[in-house]
Enzyme design. Structure first.
Site, mmCIF file in Angstrom:
data_model
loop_
_atom_site.group_PDB
_atom_site.id
_atom_site.type_symbol
_atom_site.label_atom_id
_atom_site.label_comp_id
_atom_site.label_asym_id
_atom_site.label_seq_id
_atom_site.Cartn_x
_atom_site.Cartn_y
_atom_site.Cartn_z
ATOM 1 N N ASP A 153 30.460 25.651 25.507
ATOM 2 C CA ASP A 153 31.237 26.807 25.958
ATOM 3 C C ASP A 153 31.307 27.805 24.815
ATOM 4 O OD1 ASP A 153 33.148 28.670 26.620
ATOM 5 O OD2 ASP A 153 34.565 27.224 27.459
ATOM 6 N N LYS A 165 33.030 37.129 28.009
ATOM 7 C CA LYS A 165 33.769 38.019 27.109
ATOM 8 C C LYS A 165 32.965 39.259 26.678
ATOM 9 C CE LYS A 165 37.341 34.794 25.592
ATOM 10 N NZ LYS A 165 38.584 35.213 26.231
ATOM 11 N N PHE A 189 39.730 24.598 25.670
ATOM 12 C CA PHE A 189 40.121 25.550 26.713
ATOM 13 C C PHE A 189 38.862 26.115 27.355
ATOM 14 C CE2 PHE A 189 41.163 29.704 28.472
ATOM 15 C CZ PHE A 189 42.266 29.385 29.251
HETATM 16 C C1 LIG Z 1 36.256 29.083 25.256
HETATM 17 C C2 LIG Z 1 36.691 29.749 26.520
HETATM 18 N N1 LIG Z 1 36.157 29.374 27.685
HETATM 19 C C3 LIG Z 1 36.495 29.948 28.846
HETATM 20 C C4 LIG Z 1 37.434 30.961 28.881
HETATM 21 C C5 LIG Z 1 37.803 31.604 30.190
HETATM 22 O O1 LIG Z 1 37.306 32.890 30.242
HETATM 23 P P1 LIG Z 1 37.864 33.955 31.312
HETATM 24 O O2 LIG Z 1 39.247 34.319 30.874
HETATM 25 O O3 LIG Z 1 36.890 35.098 31.235
HETATM 26 O O4 LIG Z 1 37.854 33.288 32.635
HETATM 27 C C6 LIG Z 1 38.026 31.404 27.692
HETATM 28 C C7 LIG Z 1 39.041 32.477 27.693
HETATM 29 O O5 LIG Z 1 39.745 32.716 26.761
HETATM 30 C C8 LIG Z 1 37.640 30.779 26.476
HETATM 31 O O6 LIG Z 1 38.169 31.148 25.307
#
Ligand SMILES: Cc1ncc(COP(=O)(O)O)c(C=O)c1O
Length: 401
Positions: free
Chosen positions: A231, A260, A146
């Site tokens: 990520d 985050k 994700f």
């Molecule tokens: C691993 C990962 N990447 C990207 C995102 C996307 O982040 P945002 O909700 O700040 O756009 C999330 C959100 O939960 C995530 O867990």
């Protein structure tokens, strides 16, 4: 009228009014729980009727430092009086301080950063930078990965129900099974710009990557001229027991996505850039709010709190303790407990939704990760006593079905 705080599920008219007003005007895209949270302190939250909860949602990962941390509150207040907006066409003192502090603690080689406002934006930047610097177009991601919901980040995300309504997504994206190096080896080709991976898949069910898979992916990328994007939007800033989860394995990604908890709960993201990503042309990317002094001041304060309060070490110690206690719960409903540090998934042999509701009734707020995994993302300032209360609530809940 009965006191709503002592009536299970009972809510005052003021509390109900908040739910009604939001419901009337919100977009409708969120599956909301009928609960208005109005205050937080450390690892505790309070609803509009003054009911107290232990927070294992942790702002979905944005609250690693706990709620209302005095150092973050002070940094925001002080900077708000000085300067809030300053686009990156100008230099700024707070931004300079943050860029120096962040790149000093980042995995080796990540000496530059593009600052933005969310995880999806950090991934968008990483995808664009990978395409620009390799001159290639294809991106390989992992099944169950994700990476966010904007169209580029969604193209890298796996979950079909998030993707299908928006197809066609960006061309050139493919997904290989997570932790399967042979499959990755067969897929990386001369048109691969980047491989994008999480160190622990968060939304995808709290699934840690194998060390050999991560190192193999890094070596394959180097061999074949592709970039490795890691990520760490969810795993970064102490969550897994190190400041960055890459440190567990000595990984040196070419691009690192962060967000985050980066600014103690204020919206902020970053794409850190290593030497293999090359130079980026002027005007090739940008963001009005990116690198604003308010978020930079909060992020600097957050980094200092991480270091002064040894939050990554605390997450490692309490994570071990939490795993031991969860694994000792004698419940036929638990299939597996997995994760890293204080990123914890309890894979259940039942749907997670009724468990989340039952836990809420016992004063613990938690998250799902897929339909059967109970995910705990407590603020890293959570105490051992609070962890005991969480474990007792989970044990009592899982024996009540
Ligand atoms: C691993 C990962 N990447 C990207 C995102 C996307 O982040 P945002 O909700 O700040 O756009 C999330 C959100 O939960 C995530 O867990």
């Amino acid at each position: 009228m009965p006191d709503p705080r002592t009536t299970p599920g009972g809510q005052s008219p003021a509390h109900t009014a908040i739910l009604e007003t939001e419901s009337a005007h919100t977009s409708g895209v969120y599956p909301k729980r009928p609960l208005a949270i109005v205050r937080g302190q450390g690892a505790r939250l309070w609803d509009a009727d003054g009911r107290e909860y232990i927070d294992c949602v942790g702002g979905q990962g944005a609250a690693n430092l706990g709620h209302a941390h005095p150092a973050i509150v002070a940094a925001i207040a002080e900077q708000a009086q000085q300067l809030i907006s300053c686009p990156e066409i100008f230099y700024n003192d707070r931004r300079a301080d943050l860029l120096a502090a962040l790149t000093a603690v980042a995995p080796a080689g990540l000496n530059r950063a593009f600052l933005c406002n969310s995880g999806a934006e950090a991934i968008e930047a990483a995808i664009k930078f990978a395409r620009l610097s390799t001159g290639r177009t294809q991106i390989i991601a992992a099944m169950r990965g994700f990476h966010g919901r904007t169209l580029g980040a969604l193209s890298a995300s796996w979950e079909p129900k998030y993707r299908q309504p928006f197809e066609p997504l960006l061309p050139g994206f493919s997904h290989t099974p997570f932790n399967d190096l042979a499959a990755l080896e067969q897929t990386i080709g001369p048109e691969t710009a980047a491989v994008v991976l999480e160190i622990v898949q968060g939304e995808g069910g709290v699934r840690p990557a194998d060390e050999a898979y991560l190192h193999g992916a890094q070596a394959l990328c180097r061999e074949r001229g592709a970039l490795l994007i890691v990520d760490e939007v969810q795993t970064g800033f102490g969550r897994t027991g190190k400041l960055f989860a890459c440190e567990h394995f000595g990984l040196e990604p070419d691009l690192l996505a962060l967000a985050k908890s980066m600014a103690g709960g204020l919206p902020m993201g970053a794409c850190l850039i290593g030497p293999r990503a090359g130079a980026l042309e002027r005007m090739s990317h940008g963001s009005t709010f990116g690198g604003n002094p308010l978020a930079c001041a909060a992020s600097l304060a957050a980094l200092r709190v991480m270091q002064n309060e040894r939050l990554p070490e605390h997450a490692a110690e309490l994570g071990d303790y939490l795993f031991d206690r969860l694994r000792a719960i004698p419940s036929p409903f638990i299939r597996e407990v997995r994760g890293l540090g204080l990123l914890v998934g309890i894979d259940l042999k039942m749907k997670v939704t009724p468990v989340l509701q039952a836990l809420q009734n016992r004063g613990v707020l938690a998250l799902p990760a897929g339909s059967t995994v109970l995910r705990l993302l407590p603020p890293l300032v959570i105490t051992r006593d609070e962890i005991d209360l969480v474990v007792e609530a989970i044990a009592a809940t899982l024996t009540s079905f």
